[in-house]
Design an enzyme around this catalytic site. Structure first.
Site, PDB file in Angstrom:
ATOM      1  CG  HIS A 190     -27.519 -29.259  12.097  1.00 31.60           C
ATOM      2  ND1 HIS A 190     -27.131 -28.473  11.079  1.00 31.60           N
ATOM      3  CD2 HIS A 190     -26.282 -29.418  12.612  1.00 31.60           C
ATOM      4  CE1 HIS A 190     -25.988 -28.398  10.856  1.00 31.60           C
ATOM      5  NE2 HIS A 190     -25.660 -28.931  11.921  1.00 31.60           N
ATOM      6  CD  GLU A 432     -17.178 -27.338   8.259  1.00 30.03           C
ATOM      7  OE1 GLU A 432     -18.061 -28.068   8.439  1.00 30.03           O
ATOM      8  OE2 GLU A 432     -17.109 -26.063   9.016  1.00 30.03           O
ATOM      9  CG  ASP A 456     -20.857 -28.366   6.124  1.00 33.08           C
ATOM     10  OD1 ASP A 456     -22.037 -28.551   5.342  1.00 33.08           O
ATOM     11  OD2 ASP A 456     -20.725 -27.826   7.072  1.00 33.08           O
ATOM     12  CB  CYS A 503     -16.202 -33.623  14.645  1.00 38.26           C
ATOM     13  SG  CYS A 503     -15.995 -32.022  13.619  1.00 38.26           S
TER      14      CYS A 503
HETATM   15  C1  PEP Z   1     -19.523 -31.237   9.512  1.00 36.59           C
HETATM   16  O1  PEP Z   1     -19.969 -30.370   8.725  1.00 36.59           O
HETATM   17  O2  PEP Z   1     -19.082 -32.279   9.372  1.00 36.59           O
HETATM   18  C2  PEP Z   1     -19.860 -30.800  11.123  1.00 36.59           C
HETATM   19  C3  PEP Z   1     -19.471 -31.427  11.844  1.00 36.59           C
HETATM   20  O3  PEP Z   1     -20.497 -29.763  11.256  1.00 36.59           O
HETATM   21  P1  PEP Z   1     -21.960 -29.361  11.085  1.00 36.59           P
HETATM   22  O4  PEP Z   1     -22.492 -30.551  11.128  1.00 36.59           O
HETATM   23  O5  PEP Z   1     -22.389 -28.549  12.311  1.00 36.59           O
HETATM   24  O6  PEP Z   1     -22.049 -28.621   9.811  1.00 36.59           O
HETATM   25 MG    MG Z   2     -20.199 -28.289   9.141  1.00 39.34          MG
END
Ligand code: PEP
Ligand code: MG
Length: 574
Positions: A190, A432, A456, A503
């Site tokens: 993140h 995911e 994920d 996403c």
């Molecule tokens: C993902 O897992 O691709 C996602 C968009 O969520 P995060 O990166 O916040 O886990």
């Molecule tokens: Mg995720």
């Protein structure tokens, strides 16, 4: 000159001095003292120096980050001025004849243990975290070592750290921090995602940057290729200046597409959307011409706060985003805490595998008090735009039904209270977890839309931790196993007349884009800074030529590299 290679986590090139965001050694030994007065004097000097640090940090933090972020330092200063705390340390020096370091540690440990034991009092638990922080500062003055103070950075630097948590990253002032480089982490950690929204170059997972560079040395960060150059020669500087200029020119070219639709050469239209973490990211979304918000990671609202955000605070944030998008769709994901995202006031159990543990919708279904507050805020905000709500980490149809059931209950309560909720509200889920990708046909009957979270999905499918640079070679977006799962989800949604977005970071990947366009992905959501690059790439594609490309890619013999080459050759021959 020394060159290191890491994982390119955020585009761009920067040159500046190294700033070491590295914790110094604060170890000491217990000793017996004979002169208590002298020791208490040492303590007072350290307390005073700490207060004066905090006053400066607070002032700068208020200017660069805002009054609210700065208030945490008031709490720290209050502890230093609290006679109960300082008196207890003095008492220990007088009574036990121990050095100030030892007295401070014993008293702080006691306070921390008492506050931490109040498990039903989030406020006191947070005070425990404050005491730990303040103690570190006082200890550093007693030991004569310097703590890094990122909030005090007032010249252009490149931040070097072993790791950066999302909250460390949030404190970096983009005006002075030109880039960052870390020892550990992956492209989808993140802090890397936040670097992209701050629009600063970043390289993660170099393994040894903190031992390879010293404070003040000049560093070039090439966030396009993942190269770090320490003490560059004049020739290196000239070479990277040229690269930076070429990058700026390319960006200017993409800028021209800002107000255009995302359309292929043969006239097929797609939605290119942006991901955000806070309402502050709206500017980037609009500046980069995104057509929607495909993922609003609401957990940052919880992480930026010192307690659970109230329904009204959340309502304001969601309303701001919906109004800011002026009728364009906004996909809001309910809280996804856990994994690498922690809340100081909601302690989660220590787990062997946090990414496989108590996370996201699993917490929401367990703590439905927290979940209901968020859903009510969202439902109320739905009146101000085109809201789509989705749940993260759904593994079973039962979980989706349960989450949606709670949403329906809250909606019914609001309507019974005479409040309104938009008619144009869709409810979907993130795909995911491989189980939900495999059974997408079953989920497609229940949802309004899917959003594929490749960050994920890849880590779970390949069993390769997204944060661990040692297994980053297994983080393979183009592996046919991943491509087949993605295609399965898109096809299943279309069969039921639903839509699918993506996403995860793969949505903004230039090699992935032709494959996803070929599979008919409806919405591509990515870091705002990638929107125009992907839109420009789409303009070069003819969807009639992509069916064969997709067919070949999902059938290659497990090789990520082979597919990468397949797509790169295809694009070169357009
Ligand atoms: C993902 O897992 O691709 C996602 C968009 O969520 P995060 O990166 O916040 O886990
Ligand atoms: Mg995720």
């Amino acid at each position: 000159m020394t060159k290191l290679r890491g994982i390119a986590a955020s585009d761009g090139i920067a040159t500046a001095k190294a700033y070491m965001l590295v914790q110094p050694d604060l170890s000491f030994s217990k000793s017996t003292i004979s002169d208590s007065e002298k020791e208490i004097n040492r303590l007072h000097n350290a307390l005073q120096a700490s207060t004066s640090d905090l006053e400066t940090i607070r002032k700068i933090a208020a200017e660069s980050l805002g009054e609210e972020e700065a208030q945490v330092f008031d709490a720290h200063m209050m502890i230093l001025a609290d006679p109960e705390f300082t008196g207890a340390i003095e008492g220990k020096i007088n009574d036990d004849k121990v050095n100030a370091e030892q007295a401070l540690k014993e008293v702080a440990d006691l306070f921390v243990a008492t506050f931490e034991a109040m498990t039903d009092n989030a406020y006191m638990q947070e005070r425990a975290a404050d005491i730990k922080d303040v103690t570190k500062r006082v200890l550093s003055h007693l030991l004569g070592v310097t703590l890094p103070n990122p909030a005090l950075i007032d010249e252009e630097v490149i931040v070097i750290a072993h790791d950066l948590t999302p909250s460390d990253t949030a404190q970096l002032n983009g005006k002075f921090v030109k880039a960052f480089v870390t020892d550990i982490g992956g492209r989808t950690s993140h802090s890397a995602i936040m670097a992209r929204s701050l629009e600063i170059p970043a390289i993660v997972g170099t393994e040894n940057i903190t031992t390879s560079v010293k404070a003040g040395e000049q560093v070039i960060v090439d966030g396009i290729n993942g190269d770090v150059i320490i003490n560059p020669t004049d020739a290196d500087i000239a070479e990277y200046d040229k690269k930076a200029q070429a990058f700026a020119e390319q960006k200017a070219e993409w800028e021209k597409l800002k107000n255009e639709k995302s359309v292929t050469k043969d006239g097929k239209t797609f939605t290119v959307a942006a991901n955000i973490g806070t309402p502050k990211d709206l500017d980037g979304v609009i500046d980069n011409g995104a057509e929607a918000i495909g993922l609003y990671r609401t957990e940052f609202l919880y992480m930026d706060s010192s307690e659970l955000p109230s329904e009204d605070d959340q309502f304001e944030a969601y309303k701001t985003v919906l109004e800011g998008m002026a009728g364009k769709p906004v996909v809001v994901r309910t809280m996804d805490i856990g994994g690498d995202k922690k809340l100081p006031y909601l302690p989660l159990p220590e787990e062997m595998n946090p990414f496989l543990g108590y996370r996201a919708v699993r917490i929401s279904l367990d703590r439905d008090d927290i979940f209901r507050t968020q859903l009510r805020a969202l439902l109320r905000a739905s009146n101000y735009g085109k809201l789509r709500i989705m749940f993260p980490m759904i593994a079973t149809v039962a979980e989706f039904r349960q989450a949606k059931g709670i949403l329906e209950e809250e909606k019914a309560k609001l309507l019974a209270d005479g409040q309104t909720v938009s008619d144009d509200l869709q409810v979907g889920m993130m795909v995911e977890i491989p189980a939900s990708a495999v059974l997408a046909d079953q989920f497609a009957k229940e949802v309004d839309f899917f959003s594929i979270g490749t960050n994920d999905l890849i880590q779970y499918t390949m069993a390769a931790d997204r944060m661990n640079e040692r297994v980053s070679y297994l983080y393979q977006p183009y592996n046919p196993a991943i491509l087949r799962l993605i295609k399965n989800v898109i096809d299943a949604s279309h069969k039921e007349g639903k839509w699918t977005g993506m996403c995860g970071e793969a949505a903004g990947d230039s090699v992935m884009a032709p494959l996803l366009v070929g599979m008919g992905l409806d919405e591509f959501s990515m870091s705002a800074t990638s929107v125009l690059r992907v839109r420009s790439l789409m303009k070069r594609l003819d969807t009639t030529q992509l069916t064969d490309l997709v067919e070949t890619a999902i059938n290659v013999n497990t090789s990520n590299e082979e597919n990468q080459k397949l797509v790169e050759d295809f694009m070169q021959n357009l």
